[in-house]
Structures are given as structure tokens and as C-alpha cells.
Motif scaffolding. Sequence first.
Motif, PDB file in Angstrom:
ATOM      1  N   ASP A   1      -1.987   8.625   5.715  1.00  0.00           N
ATOM      2  CA  ASP A   1      -2.491   8.010   6.941  1.00  0.00           C
ATOM      3  C   ASP A   1      -1.392   7.865   7.988  1.00  0.00           C
ATOM      4  OD1 ASP A   1      -1.087   6.137   5.569  1.00  0.00           O
ATOM      5  OD2 ASP A   1      -2.637   4.614   5.538  1.00  0.00           O
TER       6      ASP A   1
ATOM      7  N   GLU B   1      -0.513  -3.903  13.188  1.00  0.00           N
ATOM      8  CA  GLU B   1      -1.044  -2.593  12.786  1.00  0.00           C
ATOM      9  C   GLU B   1      -2.259  -2.312  13.654  1.00  0.00           C
ATOM     10  OE1 GLU B   1      -1.802  -2.339   8.525  1.00  0.00           O
ATOM     11  OE2 GLU B   1       0.020  -3.476   8.116  1.00  0.00           O
TER      12      GLU B   1
ATOM     13  N   ASP C   1       0.852  -1.197   0.000  1.00  0.00           N
ATOM     14  CA  ASP C   1       0.000   0.000   0.000  1.00  0.00           C
ATOM     15  C   ASP C   1       0.887   1.246   0.000  1.00  0.00           C
ATOM     16  OD1 ASP C   1      -1.871   1.946   0.377  1.00  0.00           O
ATOM     17  OD2 ASP C   1      -2.404   1.351   2.418  1.00  0.00           O
TER      18      ASP C   1
ATOM     19  N   HIS D   1       6.632  -2.326   4.244  1.00  0.00           N
ATOM     20  CA  HIS D   1       6.452  -3.777   4.286  1.00  0.00           C
ATOM     21  C   HIS D   1       7.587  -4.418   3.511  1.00  0.00           C
ATOM     22  CE1 HIS D   1       2.477  -3.350   5.980  1.00  0.00           C
ATOM     23  NE2 HIS D   1       2.026  -2.683   4.938  1.00  0.00           N
TER      24      HIS D   1
ATOM     25  N   HIS E   1      -5.291   3.410  13.027  1.00  0.00           N
ATOM     26  CA  HIS E   1      -5.018   3.936  11.682  1.00  0.00           C
ATOM     27  C   HIS E   1      -5.015   5.470  11.701  1.00  0.00           C
ATOM     28  CE1 HIS E   1      -6.097   4.243   7.268  1.00  0.00           C
ATOM     29  NE2 HIS E   1      -5.106   3.381   7.261  1.00  0.00           N
TER      30      HIS E   1
ATOM     31  N   ASN F   1       3.659  -9.203   4.346  1.00  0.00           N
ATOM     32  CA  ASN F   1       2.361  -8.609   4.690  1.00  0.00           C
ATOM     33  C   ASN F   1       1.308  -9.027   3.674  1.00  0.00           C
ATOM     34  OD1 ASN F   1       0.817  -6.613   6.294  1.00  0.00           O
ATOM     35  ND2 ASN F   1       0.693  -5.504   4.344  1.00  0.00           N
TER      36      ASN F   1
END
Length: 974
Positions: free
Chosen positions: A588, A503, A178, A365, A506, A432
Motif C-alpha cells: 500500500d 495518515e 501493520d 510506527h 491510502h 500508533n
Amino acid sequence: MTSDPLLALRPWHAPEVTSWRRLPMNAVDRRAGAVRLDGDWRFQLLPAPDAPLGEVWSSSYVPGVWTLQDTDDLPRYLNVRMPFAEFPPDVPADNPTGVYERDVEVPAAWAGRRIVLQVGAAESVLLVHVDGRPAGISKDSHLAAEFDLTELVRPGERTVLRLTVVKWSDASHIEDQDQWWHGGITRPVLLYATDPLHLADVTVRARRDGDLRVDCRVRDAAGALPGGWYVSGELDGHPLTQDAEFDRANAEDERVSAFLGEARLRTTVPDVRTWNAETPELYGLTVRLHRADGTVADTSRHRVGFRDVEISGRDLLVNGERVFIRGVNRHDFHPLTGRTVSHAVLRADLVLLKRFGFNAIRTAHYPNDPALYDLADELGFYVVDEADIESHDHAHEIADDPRYLAAFVDRAARMVLRDKNHPCVIVWSLGNESDYGAHHDAAAGWVRRHDPTRPVQYEGAARLGWADPDVASDIACPMYAPLQECLAHAMSGTQTKPLIQCEYSHAMGNSNGTLADHWAAIEATPGLQGGFIWEFWDHGILQRVNDGRPAGRGGAGLYGNGVAAPGYRWAYGGDFGETDHDGAFIADGVVFPDRTPKPVLYEHRELAAPVRIASFRHEGVVLSNHQHFRGLDWLAGEWELSLADGPTLTALAELPDLRPGETAAVPLPFTLPEDGGEAWLTLRVTTAGDEPWAPRGTVVCLPQVRLRAASPVVRTPAANRPVDVDEDGLLVHPLLTAAPALSLWRAPTDNDELGGMAGRWRDWGLDRPTRKVVSVRRDPGRVTVVADLLCAGGTVRHEQVVTAVEEGLLVEECAELPETLYDVARVGSVFETVPGLTLWEWFGQGPWESYPDRAAGAPVGHHALPVDELFTPYLRPQESGGRHGVRRFTLSAPDATGLAVRLDRPRQVSVTRHRAADLAAVTHHDELVPRPGCVVHIDAAHRGLGTASCGPDTFASYLVPAGVHRWSWTLRVL
Ligand code: IPT
């Protein structure tokens, strides 16, 4: 058909091919003495790997991504979905391919030596040619590739080095993280030379009891090793001994040939200073490889941290201590250079994390830049090192596709081989979001066998069962698991593994609600040990607004305090002309793209406070040491006594000498004055001396305790003064341009949008209600207005009673929400002021932004800020700038005129220059036009922020329910 053998192999479409002629990964640092090939290279961007080279070369800076260097191949942001439709291992025919070329003068002094090229990182396939001849292939975009060029170059002569980087390959399908898609050579390129007889690898094992074992792998370029070689080593000047037992065992083992080339050095350090994230003690190790005549053929230097990691029951222990993991997920990111980060950038990242109480990093990641691990060793971080494997879009297809087996094992193994000597690395992660298949078990098997000193984790495996002993995860490492679920597991009696969320919380936009609730639970519940916030960065790319191009390296200095300079903005998904993208989901992080801290960091700093006020009793304040290893001697303190109706008193604090876990009472340094109203005592804790990550005097935490509650306010009516309202019952006041009205809506946060609340609010029409006056009643010195707020979702009755009192006007309000409006953003008053009121001073929580479920880090006190600094510039404009627990405030012009407001009790207040609708109407911060006056919200109730953009919403106790809400406040002219 091409005549080039590397191109003919089409390695971009062959998952089985992970490399060709690439040297094994190792942990020998070759930077010293290397020739650095950073700088401008000749460059061509081809439309496909087998497209013919053109005549014209441009240039491209290495290390760097071409997507930010003035090419037409621009960055693209997609989270889960691949940027092309092909199934693995297929890739599109349009496949941007960067050809980098430069002349290299190979030093004449390197004659007779072994010459190696190191390419720090290239995405996603690297082909190397030397003077047109094939030299090697590599995949695995976030790890270095080394190639032996000895046979291909001639010392003293000029050589043409060509690095061809193919953007899309079978490997792209397992690098579907991501983040932005880029292309290029993202880490430095080096050329170095060694003696033919060289250290091929060094493995250091240093335990907390002082035992040090150094395993050396020795090779000779010619093949069989020459006889008589040996290794020596020293640790901070003290010689290591050769492990004769090891040599004898090898000598007696018939299977061991002269080629094995292994040697072991040992020592035991008495009274060893152990390594941990609080006191990261490092020793200097030098390993030397000698020829038979004693001369030194090769040297390798390492920094050694003595520490143990183990899992005992359901606890992860560092040096026997159950340490809390206060972690963050971190990508290699920079708003100008993409995935290329300098040492200075990395250091600044880690220094900031240290200052805000983080002690752990998950390298989300993929293996991060090697310098990160050096800095984490040095500054003190626990690192979960993650292999470069994410097949999110095609996870299920790939996890058991035999063509990808080699790639999975290769990536995990290469990470371990590179990073195994870093004390900071305490856990290996297999990647991940790649489902869970046999490849993961294969990778876990390799890692556990090769490095039995560290646990292995993989969220996709843990997902099958947090307590399942058979899956490839020694840690229960879920992502975004609801706190209740974690608590239930910890209390179920079935927990077998440490529960550390890979995680959680967020950080998209205005977020991270309930962090304090999480930490209260973690610290109180055996089996819960922490987690990694998602994530460090808002990955906004600095972009010119006029032509939509990335600013690139030329954008240095064109941003600050979280915002881009005029004419620029922070780009997110969709901003480079692409229609298919994932928008602001890339923004984020807990810091803005320029590393300006978001308010959540102050919350985090407080939750991680090393020293806390355990309680307040008459005999004094009880302090506690919440660290795992350190005393309080590195901290200095100052007491601050804030009186609501009095001055703030300060006094030096003597911090007691407490070991971790200890508490002690210290006398209260002040006699609490009889008057002054509500009283708060804050301990301002700073660094007593210079720390490697903070100069002396840096704030570490601000623990606080309330010494006295507020007494109720008595108001005297002043019936002889009229209250002025217009025919709609709206207050007429010389300082207000919009009268106090009922407000039920906020500009949706990212959590509100992605969690579905904002859509519901729009369906209910809360963003565009109609006000209908029911009655206006005028009494001497008092007006009572009843109005209905008509929304599609229900009608809200609002009563506002304005009474003239000694201090000005008393506004008493009541709103009744029907059952259909069961979860709204806020219930409160909003009004707007005349222009010119520029300073906001308040008694309440601050100075930074806080919300009902993110209010643990903002101490109560007297605060003051210019109105323009109250607003937090989240990348996609949204509700922002709120302050929790405000008791009263003034809003004034430079000449001290203005207004003063006193609230019935601590309330959520915001003062900005934007209406909620202004914020909701735009997509980027640069489109906002501040209003001349102030927009003031006083909320009887304000919904918590939660984290619903990816994960749990806020808790029920932070929701704004239907039913009756009452609040009151006084307005006075200064
Ligand atoms: C999870 C990913 O691991 C991470 O890369 C990021 O996408 C994060 O969420 C959200 O920002 S995956 C998510 C689908 C749970």
C-alpha cells in the motif's frame, strides 16, 4: 531449569522488565573509532528460548533478519491480529530464538578504557552474554541498546560474544504494527571504547534567533567525578562560552553534588542561517570534555540546525511560518533485507521523496534507522518521530495494564533521548493504534517535561476530541478522516489545534484518488495544514516462485521497473504458506518494492509545485511562488506550447524573482498561431543547479494552463462506403480481432474490493453480462445496432451507430443504465486489435497513468509510449494503465501501419495487453500472460479511484451514475 540467570528471569514474559544493565539512551554518536561487528555470525535457531543449544552452527548475516536468511522461520504478514492466540503478556511456547555468536578481538589499546557494546536493534528481546557471563537485557526492537562490558572483557584478548534474540515476548504485544513479522538483529552491532571520564549525553537547543545552548552530561566510570573537569565547544570554528550562570547556580544549589556532572555551553550566532525543510542549513558543533589538566577525555560531534517549532492558535509554525505538511508514512523496509536498511538505501528513499515534493515523514510506527534523521536534517524533511508502541490487537487491555506502564514511558523517553538534537524532528508521536490510556499521559508528561521545544501528538488521544485540551495530543492528527469532516471542523469555530492527518490517502494498488481535492481544500482553508500519505513502500518481499523461499541478499539486481525478474515475484501476505494473513494490504505504498515510483507520485509532485501558474491573462502568465522560505532562483524554466493539430513549440522561460507568496505576470513567449486547434502552455520547471537531492535539470513540476479550447469537429458522411457487421451486429474490421462492445466493468482495484464496490459489481453480474441483439438496421453507409446487456442487477440498453465517414468510421454510442446500476466502474467501448501494434501515441493527459480523480499531475500534450510500458504492474493485478483526458490517439506497428482514433471529447482511455477478466483472474503480476494484440478501452465515464481500501471512497462527482451515457469516436486505418 536453566542455570543461566538471564534465561531464568524469562524476560520474554515479563512486561515490567524493559532492560537489565542497559545504559541510558543518549545522543552521542560513537560510530567513529568503533569496531564494527557486521558480517557472518555463528547462528542457531532454537525452537524456544530455553531449548538446549545444538552442536551444529550455521551462519547468519548481521545486521539482518533470519526470516530472510534461509531458515524455516519465514516472514509472516498480519495487520491488526497477533500471529498467536495468547493474551498479553503471554507468548506461545513455540518461540523461535536466534542465538548469534562470534569471537571478538578487543583491541589491546583499549586497556584502561570503558568498553561499550552497542546493538543497533534486535527484535524482540535481546540477551547478551560475554564468555558465558550475563551482560544485559534489552527490549524496544527499533532502538539501540548499549551495555558496559568493561568488567567482562580483557583488551588484547579474544572474547566470545553471544546475542540471543527471542522473537515473541510480552513486548510483541506492543509491537503489533501493520508490517511483516521478522526476527533478528536489524541494525549494526558496534564495540567502542571511551575514556572512563566521558560525555554521557549532549543536548543541543538551537533557536532561530541564533541562540545556541548545549547541555553536557558528564560521567566517570569509577563513579564520583574527578575534580576539575570542564567542557569546551566550537561551532564551525567559533568557540562557545561556558555558561557561568549555570555553573554558579549549580554551585549554590545545596542539592547538587559533585556527581551531577552537568555543564552548559552557549553562544549566539549573528545573522544565523536558519534550518527549514526548503533550506536545511546546518552548522558543525564539536563538544570536548577536558580533564583538569586540559587534555581532552572525550569528543562529540553534532550537526546543528537553528529553528523554532511552536503551535500558535491552530497553526503549527516552523520559524514562525505556517508550513504545509506534505508528508508520507515510512517504514524501514527493503525487499531483500526486510527491516535492515543501509545508508545508501535510506538516502535513495529520501532523495526520491524530495524529488516528488514531499517535505515531511512520519516514522511509522517506531523510531527509524538513525541514519534517516541525519539525512532528513541534511536534505530537509520535517519528521514526526514515533515511539515503538502499537498494541493494535489488544489495545484496550494494554493501555491501562499497569504491567506495561514502564514500557510505554521507556520507549517514548528513549526515542526522545536519541533524537532530540535533530532539527528535522518537529513533533514527537507517542505511538500508533494503542487505544488511549494512562500510560500515554505518563509518556506525554515525560516527553513534554524533558523537551518543551516540540509538540506531542498521538492519534489515539486526538480521537477523543480534536479540540480537547486535556488529551495527550497537541495536534488534531486523525487518520483517514473524510475531507468534509476536516473542513467542517476547520470552519466550526471550535478548532483549537492544527489539523494534520497522521495518515490519509491510502496508497494500496491503483489508488490515491481525490488527492488534488484534498490539497485544494488544505491550501484554501485556515486550520488545515496537510497530512501524511499512507505509505511510502509496497512491502513486497522478493520470492523465488519455484520453492517459495525469500530471495534474501542473493536477490540483488533481480528486479527493476517495479517488477521481479522471471522466476521471482513480490510476495505479500499468504505467500509463505501461512493460512491466516492479511494478503496484499501490505502493498500500500507510493513506490513499488524496488522503489520504482507509482503514478501517484507525479500527481503529488504537481500538487506540491513550488511555482505555479496562477492565471493567464492577455498580458501574460501570472506565476506564483508557493514555497514558505525560498525564492525561485534555484529553479529554471522552459515554456512548452502544445497544439492539438500542430507542433510543440519551446522557449526558455525567465522566472521572476519572487519571494514566498508573491506573484508576478510574465509575458507570453509565443504568439499563439491562428490554427493548430486546442492549445496548452506548460512551464517545465527544473533545478537550475545541483541540489543535494537532484542534479541540475531534474524536473520539479509541470504547471500548465489552457490557452485555447478545441473547436467542434465536423464530419462528412461517405455513404458510398459500406459498413461491415456480422449477424450479431458486431463490426467487422481488418484491424480488430474483437469488435467494439459495451464495457461496464473493470478489474477491481484494491479500493474497489475492500470498499465493497467489486462485490456489488459481481452481484450485479457486471463481470459476466450476456449480450442480446435487439435489432440490426442496415442503411447505405450506416449500421444501427441495438443490443441489451443482461446482468443480474439490471438490463442495459446499448445503441451503436456506425457510419462511414471521410476519415473512416464514426461510432456513435449510447448506453442507458437502469436505476439499479447506480454506481458502476465504467461505461464505454472495448475492442481488441490484431497483434503487432506496439506504439501508442496520443494527445491528452500523460505520459503517466491518470484517472478521473487522479489527473492533476499529468499535463495535456503529445505523448508516445510503447504499449508494453503503459501498464502499471500493481502487485495484485487490477485496473491499470488508464490515461485521462485523451482526445485522440494512434496505435501503430513499427512500419507505421495501424489505426487512429479521435474522440468526441477528452475521455478515459486504456491500451494494454490484458482484458479486465485476465487481470481479475490472477493474484500476482508474474501470472499474467500478455495477449498478442491490444485491449483498448474508451470510456464515456470511468469511476474515480478513491481510497476506500482504508478510508474514504472517491467523491460523488467521480462516480459513474445510472442513466443515459453518450459518446462517439472515429476509427481510421493508418
Ligand atoms: C492504520 C495503521 O496505522 C497503519 O499501520 C496501516 O495499517 C494503515 O492503517 C492501513 O494500511 S490502522 C487502520 C485500521 C485504520
